[in-house]
Motif scaffolding. Structure first.
Motif, mmCIF file in Angstrom:
data_model
loop_
_atom_site.group_PDB
_atom_site.id
_atom_site.type_symbol
_atom_site.label_atom_id
_atom_site.label_comp_id
_atom_site.label_asym_id
_atom_site.label_seq_id
_atom_site.Cartn_x
_atom_site.Cartn_y
_atom_site.Cartn_z
ATOM 1 N N SER A 32 70.066 63.362 76.336
ATOM 2 C CA SER A 32 70.280 64.355 77.386
ATOM 3 C C SER A 32 69.303 64.004 78.501
ATOM 4 C CB SER A 32 70.059 65.778 76.872
ATOM 5 O OG SER A 32 68.716 65.965 76.485
ATOM 6 N N LEU A 33 69.444 64.662 79.619
ATOM 7 C CA LEU A 33 68.603 64.305 80.753
ATOM 8 C C LEU A 33 67.124 64.414 80.392
ATOM 9 C CD1 LEU A 33 68.680 63.488 83.738
ATOM 10 C CD2 LEU A 33 68.568 65.925 84.306
ATOM 11 N N GLY A 34 66.414 63.300 80.528
ATOM 12 C CA GLY A 34 64.981 63.272 80.232
ATOM 13 C C GLY A 34 64.654 63.060 78.772
ATOM 14 N N ASN A 35 65.672 62.899 77.954
ATOM 15 C CA ASN A 35 65.448 62.733 76.514
ATOM 16 C C ASN A 35 66.161 61.491 75.998
ATOM 17 O OD1 ASN A 35 64.182 65.471 75.426
ATOM 18 N ND2 ASN A 35 65.669 65.983 77.001
ATOM 19 N N GLY A 36 65.517 60.810 75.054
ATOM 20 C CA GLY A 36 66.150 59.644 74.455
ATOM 21 C C GLY A 36 65.130 58.593 74.113
ATOM 22 N N ARG A 37 65.593 57.359 74.135
ATOM 23 C CA ARG A 37 64.676 56.271 73.829
ATOM 24 C C ARG A 37 65.009 55.054 74.672
ATOM 25 N NH1 ARG A 37 66.551 53.416 68.239
ATOM 26 N NH2 ARG A 37 68.781 53.463 68.587
ATOM 27 N N VAL A 38 63.970 54.280 74.918
ATOM 28 C CA VAL A 38 64.090 53.015 75.634
ATOM 29 C C VAL A 38 63.654 51.915 74.686
ATOM 30 C CG1 VAL A 38 62.936 51.607 77.395
ATOM 31 C CG2 VAL A 38 63.879 53.858 77.998
ATOM 32 N N VAL A 39 64.470 50.879 74.599
ATOM 33 C CA VAL A 39 64.162 49.758 73.718
ATOM 34 C C VAL A 39 64.067 48.493 74.580
ATOM 35 C CG1 VAL A 39 64.866 48.435 71.715
ATOM 36 C CG2 VAL A 39 65.414 50.882 71.844
ATOM 37 N N ILE A 40 62.921 47.857 74.520
ATOM 38 C CA ILE A 40 62.684 46.645 75.298
ATOM 39 C C ILE A 40 62.889 45.422 74.404
ATOM 40 C CG2 ILE A 40 60.983 45.340 76.648
ATOM 41 C CD1 ILE A 40 61.847 47.995 77.941
ATOM 42 N N ASP A 41 63.696 44.503 74.884
ATOM 43 C CA ASP A 41 63.927 43.241 74.177
ATOM 44 C C ASP A 41 62.823 42.252 74.570
ATOM 45 O OD1 ASP A 41 64.755 40.764 73.246
ATOM 46 O OD2 ASP A 41 66.795 40.930 74.024
ATOM 47 N N THR A 42 62.058 41.826 73.593
ATOM 48 C CA THR A 42 60.920 40.953 73.893
ATOM 49 C C THR A 42 61.358 39.638 74.535
ATOM 50 O OG1 THR A 42 60.988 39.958 71.691
ATOM 51 C CG2 THR A 42 59.614 41.918 71.953
ATOM 52 N N GLN A 43 62.557 39.171 74.176
ATOM 53 C CA GLN A 43 63.043 37.918 74.766
ATOM 54 C C GLN A 43 63.381 38.100 76.241
ATOM 55 O OE1 GLN A 43 66.277 36.830 72.116
ATOM 56 N NE2 GLN A 43 64.893 35.790 70.697
ATOM 57 N N GLN A 44 64.024 39.221 76.577
ATOM 58 C CA GLN A 44 64.326 39.483 77.983
ATOM 59 C C GLN A 44 63.048 39.707 78.780
ATOM 60 O OE1 GLN A 44 67.158 42.722 78.046
ATOM 61 N NE2 GLN A 44 68.853 41.307 78.409
ATOM 62 N N ALA A 45 62.060 40.321 78.133
ATOM 63 C CA ALA A 45 60.817 40.615 78.825
ATOM 64 C C ALA A 45 60.027 39.352 79.154
ATOM 65 C CB ALA A 45 59.969 41.567 77.990
ATOM 66 N N GLN A 46 60.379 38.257 78.481
ATOM 67 C CA GLN A 46 59.762 36.970 78.831
ATOM 68 C C GLN A 46 60.500 36.298 79.978
ATOM 69 O OE1 GLN A 46 59.792 34.932 75.049
ATOM 70 N NE2 GLN A 46 57.838 35.806 74.420
ATOM 71 N N GLN A 47 61.745 36.705 80.156
ATOM 72 C CA GLN A 47 62.615 36.089 81.161
ATOM 73 C C GLN A 47 62.551 36.857 82.479
ATOM 74 O OE1 GLN A 47 66.631 35.960 79.689
ATOM 75 N NE2 GLN A 47 67.202 34.198 80.947
ATOM 76 N N TYR A 48 62.611 38.191 82.359
ATOM 77 C CA TYR A 48 62.607 39.074 83.523
ATOM 78 C C TYR A 48 61.272 39.814 83.588
ATOM 79 C CZ TYR A 48 67.740 38.546 83.460
ATOM 80 O OH TYR A 48 69.025 38.053 83.469
ATOM 81 N N SER A 49 61.031 40.452 84.722
ATOM 82 C CA SER A 49 59.828 41.267 84.869
ATOM 83 C C SER A 49 59.852 42.422 83.861
ATOM 84 C CB SER A 49 59.778 41.853 86.287
ATOM 85 O OG SER A 49 58.934 42.999 86.316
ATOM 86 N N PRO A 50 58.877 42.468 82.955
ATOM 87 C CA PRO A 50 58.868 43.561 81.964
ATOM 88 C C PRO A 50 58.760 44.936 82.617
ATOM 89 C CG PRO A 50 57.242 41.874 81.422
ATOM 90 C CD PRO A 50 57.770 41.545 82.775
ATOM 91 N N LEU A 51 58.015 45.014 83.711
ATOM 92 C CA LEU A 51 57.854 46.307 84.365
ATOM 93 C C LEU A 51 59.166 46.755 85.016
ATOM 94 C CD1 LEU A 51 56.128 48.705 85.124
ATOM 95 C CD2 LEU A 51 55.291 47.407 87.106
ATOM 96 N N ARG A 52 59.892 45.777 85.584
ATOM 97 C CA ARG A 52 61.202 46.131 86.177
ATOM 98 C C ARG A 52 62.178 46.595 85.087
ATOM 99 N NH1 ARG A 52 64.843 45.600 90.459
ATOM 100 N NH2 ARG A 52 66.868 44.706 89.930
#
Ligand SMILES: [Zn+2]
Length: 188
Positions: A91-111
């Protein structure tokens, strides 16, 4: 002006006024009802906890109504390896974010982090390749490190939080993903 700063200013004014009038001090006014806390936890964020904090600070700075803070677990920051980064908004403001470590090496992790939190705050993807647009995500390429929402994106979040119920159970679970890496033929 940030609410806390405003409250301090008001409290100071109130103290001065009451002192001048010889009145009993009164409590400071409560914070604006329009401000919505989005409580997030980095307990399971591993090496991405700092990025989550930076992304929260960005959203706090760019919006008027949102206050992201470590006050609970409405939003959990997690990470995985492979399969892509994504946000799952219950729901709005609720949930989870999952960061892929492989993508975070390819793209800006902060972005990636700021983008995925953008989904939690109600924004859809907008894969138009424009690096100035946060929700363009990976479509803007690996060289794009912009981690700030555009003014329109930030205004949209403010609007959603200003006019939508904060913690109602959604009719469905939204899942937004970071796009798969471009194929070799499409790379620029
Ligand atoms: Zn996305």
């Amino acid at each position: 002006m940030r609410p806390s700063k405003l409250l301090r200013t008001l409290a100071t004014l109130a103290a001065v006024t009451t002192a001048a009038l010889g009145l009993t001090a009164v409590q400071a006014a409560p914070a604006s009802a329009a401000v919505r806390n989005v409580c997030y936890t980095t307990a399971q964020a591993g090496p991405y906890a700092t990025y989550a904090d930076q992304a929260a600070a960005i959203w706090n700075a760019r919006t008027a109504n949102i206050n992201m803070a470590k006050c609970g677990s409405n939003l959990r920051i997690l990470y995985t390896t492979g399969g892509g980064s994504y946000a799952q908004r219950t729901s709005l403001g609720n949930g989870r974010v999952v960061i892929d470590t492989q993508q975070a090496q390819q793209y800006s992790p902060l972005r990636i982090m700021t983008h995925e939190i953008g989904h939690i705050l109600g924004l859809p993807d907008n894969y138009n390749g424009n690096c100035a647009i946060l929700m363009s995500g990976g479509s803007a390429g690996t060289s794009c490190t912009n981690s700030n929402p555009s003014s329109a994106e930030a205004a949209r979040v403010d609007s959603l939080f200003g006019f939508a119920p904060f913690a109602t159970t959604g009719a469905g679970v939204f899942t937004g993903s970071w796009p798969a890496p471009a194929t070799a033929g499409a790379q620029r």
